[in-house]
Design a protein around this motif. Sequence first.
Motif: not given
Length: 283
Positions: A216-221, A237-244
């Motif tokens: 269940g780790g697909a959200g761990s990118a 991590r990728d965010g809606p407005n670019g990397p976070v």
Amino acid sequence: MAKRTEPTARQLRLAVELRRLRDTAGLTSREAATLLGVTAPQISQIESGLAGVSERRLRLLAANYCCTDDEFIDALVAMATNRTRGWWEEYRGQLPTAFMDLPELEHHAHFRLDVEFLHIPGLLQTAEYARSLFTYVNPESPDSDVERWTEHRMKRRVIIERAEPVPYQALTHEAALRIRVGDRRMARAQLDRVLEVSEAEHVTVRVIPFELDGFGGAGSAMVYAGGPVPKLDTVVRDGPNGPVFIDAEAQLARYRTLFHRVEAVSLDPSRSRDFIHGLAKEL
């Protein structure tokens, strides 16, 4: 102290760490300013990344904050005094700020860990693969922009190609290896590139297969960049407005745990290479 107009992510990280030290010591910015012999607004500028700090003042602050972690203090001094202007500076004003912050973070990283599920990790991509990704995500962008983004991504590979490369581990899901960003020829060339890089002593590529039960780790990118001390590690991590950029200790500990959980169920490097060879033969 000269005031900056747009501090880099590295400068902001130094500022955050100094503010955390002051908060831990239970001092106000006014009290810290008195101890340093400056004004409260100057402390505020240092703690927001708008102004730099000398080694002497940084060590004085650390002493007044009762910080006895010499290795950590030395690492902060290096962040404050290292004024490397790398290859990424040639893109300043041409690309978004994140395009400067990521390679600077990578340049100073002591190791690099990637977890990817939908795309080949950036450091392993061919130029053709990267170009196709940028074109797909930004269909209205002119070719000149796409070429600039692609060139920038290819230059970022220097951290695993230079004379003293960064130790690098990539955990890549089978989905990312199978998704055809381009045609069959491009997909085969991309898999060949992954296999070629995986042969280097400082590079480890591990595959997360579809057949894995209970995963269940697909959200761990993530991108995990190791600092000179664990406190200065960074997760991107990728965010809606670019990397976070994530740097809170509790969050870093969480992502370390997630990485090791995914690593534990991935195929070992030898089996991963065999797996990728098999996928390449199917094309």
